[in-house]
Motif scaffolding. Structure first.
Motif, PDB file in Angstrom:
ATOM      1  N   PHE A 267     -26.855 -25.212  51.551  1.00 54.40           N
ATOM      2  CA  PHE A 267     -27.658 -23.984  51.641  1.00 54.40           C
ATOM      3  C   PHE A 267     -27.684 -23.464  53.079  1.00 54.40           C
ATOM      4  O   PHE A 267     -27.548 -22.261  53.313  1.00 54.40           O
ATOM      5  N   LYS A 268     -27.818 -24.379  54.046  1.00 51.67           N
ATOM      6  CA  LYS A 268     -27.835 -23.956  55.453  1.00 51.67           C
ATOM      7  C   LYS A 268     -26.514 -23.320  55.850  1.00 51.67           C
ATOM      8  O   LYS A 268     -26.488 -22.278  56.525  1.00 51.67           O
ATOM      9  N   SER A 271     -26.245 -19.961  54.352  1.00 48.40           N
ATOM     10  CA  SER A 271     -27.390 -19.086  54.627  1.00 48.40           C
ATOM     11  C   SER A 271     -27.024 -17.732  55.240  1.00 48.40           C
ATOM     12  O   SER A 271     -27.648 -16.720  54.886  1.00 48.40           O
ATOM     13  N   LEU A 275     -28.210 -14.458  53.368  1.00 53.79           N
ATOM     14  CA  LEU A 275     -29.057 -13.480  54.054  1.00 53.79           C
ATOM     15  C   LEU A 275     -28.439 -12.093  53.995  1.00 53.79           C
ATOM     16  O   LEU A 275     -29.143 -11.093  53.758  1.00 53.79           O
ATOM     17  N   THR A 324     -27.111 -16.175  62.698  1.00 53.93           N
ATOM     18  CA  THR A 324     -26.175 -17.312  62.765  1.00 53.93           C
ATOM     19  C   THR A 324     -26.231 -17.997  64.121  1.00 53.93           C
ATOM     20  O   THR A 324     -26.233 -19.231  64.211  1.00 53.93           O
TER      21      THR A 324
END
Length: 493
Positions: A267-268, A271, A275, A324
């Motif tokens: 998920f990270k 992300s 987003l 990021t």
């Protein structure tokens, strides 16, 4: 006849310099602008020198939209690469199953379209091909699969080529996106079976026929759904993430075991993409937010130009780039290196795009497009619509860019369609899809893939095989168009 020959000369000169003389796209563009300008002001077309600054100004403004999206899209890719996020996403996908079929499908129809949606220009090949080789696939298999995986190009770099095509053809972006997605559904099914056959063989195709069919259909349907109900810019991201998520779920459900990589880590790493989807989705679906973001608009009526910097995809890409940097704690050196790499990749594309748009604008301003469309309509009549994919394919093959190909040909395609009473949307979508998908056959893309797979000596072999793939793709498109015309299927906007 003399007028027709000279109207064709700018396009012929571009093809000749790129294909025969092997000149760079920037050199070709510069020469093409000079040739087009000389023809426009000649006694044949009587274009006043006083109006020539207009095509240059309009081209500069249109190119600025491309640069805004392109810069931050490629920057995001390099930032994530520096953070190791791309490598970790690839590792999660490639180690999630030992089944070669699922490995191929999730990489070719999931990860590659995900990367191409943001970065564009074939960068996904650099990521996908080495993973396939590491998983035990032959270098030729890896090179072919990596090239075929560039299937999301109509929506690459947040649909930049489709946006330019929509602008130049004066067709609503949503209409062009939906029509292009409709044409792509059978092609994505074809690609799903193709990469499975290349990677695992004929028996594997028979064994997992329903799974392969489902994956190709899933990518096509999710891209179509996003174009219709959410956003054209998001379609590539949405489709690829849908394929990844659903395939992961199927693998976990069948194997009844957890993945080696924790969902939190995956998920990270995903992300920034998640987003971006969230930001673009809310900005398009929530009317108060859409109205607020569109409040600050740059309008230049003289050139029919309107631009909302806070509503454009480039703004959200910039926000995600900042996100990021913060989340992955990138240092100053990584950021500067990413910016340098981005500039090096961007400037040739931006300059080439500007030059080709100038050629298109001058041809339109001097009535060259109208002359060519009238002749094409008289020569081919109703059958012209069947060769629209061939025209688009030539542009995609030679330039390696959907944006450049649409810039060269989409006005000719739609103008001719109007002359013969065919929907301009049908011609525009055929141009958009064929030029996009034939960029994978472009010699420079093939050379890149073979270089990454360390089989440069087999480049001609790979080129021949991929040319057959391209021919199959064009046949599917021509059959689709024939069905639409014969059964008078509505293709309006």
């Amino acid at each position: 006849m003399l007028k027709v020959i000279f109207a064709l000369l700018p396009l012929v000169s571009i093809l000749f310099m790129l294909f025969i003389l092997k000149k760079s796209s920037i050199f070709t563009g510069c020469v093409a602008v000079l040739i087009t300008t000389a023809i426009a002001i000649s006694p044949l077309f009587h274009t006043s020198i006083k109006i020539l600054p207009t095509p240059f100004a309009k081209s500069f403004l249109t190119t600025s939209l491309v640069a805004y999206i392109l810069f931050f899209g490629i920057l995001l890719f390099h930032l994530m690469e520096k953070a190791g996020a791309i490598e970790k996403i690839a590792s999660s996908i490639s180690t999630s199953t030992n089944d070669r079929i699922y490995q191929v499908l999730i990489l070719a129809l999931g990860l590659s379209p995900l990367i191409e949606s943001i970065s564009g220009f074939g960068l996904a090949v650099i990521v996908i091909a080495p993973i396939l080789i590491a998983l035990g696939f032959h270098p030729i298999q890896s090179a072919l699969i990596a090239l075929i995986s560039l299937c999301i190009i109509p929506w690459g770099t947040l649909a930049m080529g489709t946006i330019i095509g929509s602008t130049l053809a004066d067709i609503p972006l949503t209409s062009l996106g939906i029509a292009s997605a409709s044409m792509c559904i059978p092609i994505y099914i074809y690609f799903a079976f193709l990469v499975t056959f290349i990677g695992a063989g004929k028996e594997a195709v028979k064994e997992k026929f329903s799974s392969v069919l489902f994956t190709g259909l899933l990518l096509g349907a999710s891209v179509w759904f996003c174009n219709w109900f959410i956003s054209v810019e998001l379609a590539g991201l949405f489709g690829s993430l849908t394929v990844i998520a659903v395939t992961f779920f199927i693998i976990k459900w069948k194997n009844k075991k957890s993945f080696s990589k924790s969902p939190k880590d995956l998920f990270k790493n995903l992300s920034p993409y998640l987003l971006l989807i969230t930001l673009l989705f809310t900005s398009r679906m929530l009317l108060p937010l859409k109205k607020f973001l569109s409040t600050w608009t740059i309008t230049i009526e003289k050139y029919n130009f309107q631009f909302s910097p806070l509503y454009a995809p480039g703004f959200f890409l910039m926000v995600v780039c900042i996100f990021t940097i913060v989340v992955f704690k990138l240092n100053r050196i990584n950021i500067l290196e990413s910016i340098k790499l981005t500039i090096n990749k961007c400037y040739p594309i931006i300059i080439t795009t500007f030059l080709y748009i100038v050629v298109s604008e001058i041809m339109s301003q001097s009535q060259m497009i109208q002359v060519l469309s009238s002749v094409a309509a008289q020569s081919f009549g109703q059958y012209f619509v069947l060769i629209t994919p061939l025209i688009g394919a030539i542009g995609g093959f030679l330039t390696g860019s959907n944006t450049a190909s649409n810039t060269m040909f989409i006005r000719l395609q739609t103008a001719t369609a109007q002359q013969i009473g065919i929907s301009p949307l049908l011609a525009a979508s055929a141009q958009n899809v064929s030029s996009s998908l034939m960029t994978m056959v472009n010699p420079s893309r093939v050379a890149l893939s073979c270089s990454v797979c360390q089989i440069s000596e087999l480049e001609n072999n790979v080129q021949k095989k991929l040319t057959l793939v391209g021919i199959g793709t064009l046949l599917i498109l021509i059959i689709e168009i024939a069905i639409i015309v014969v059964f008078n299927i509505s293709f309006q906007y």
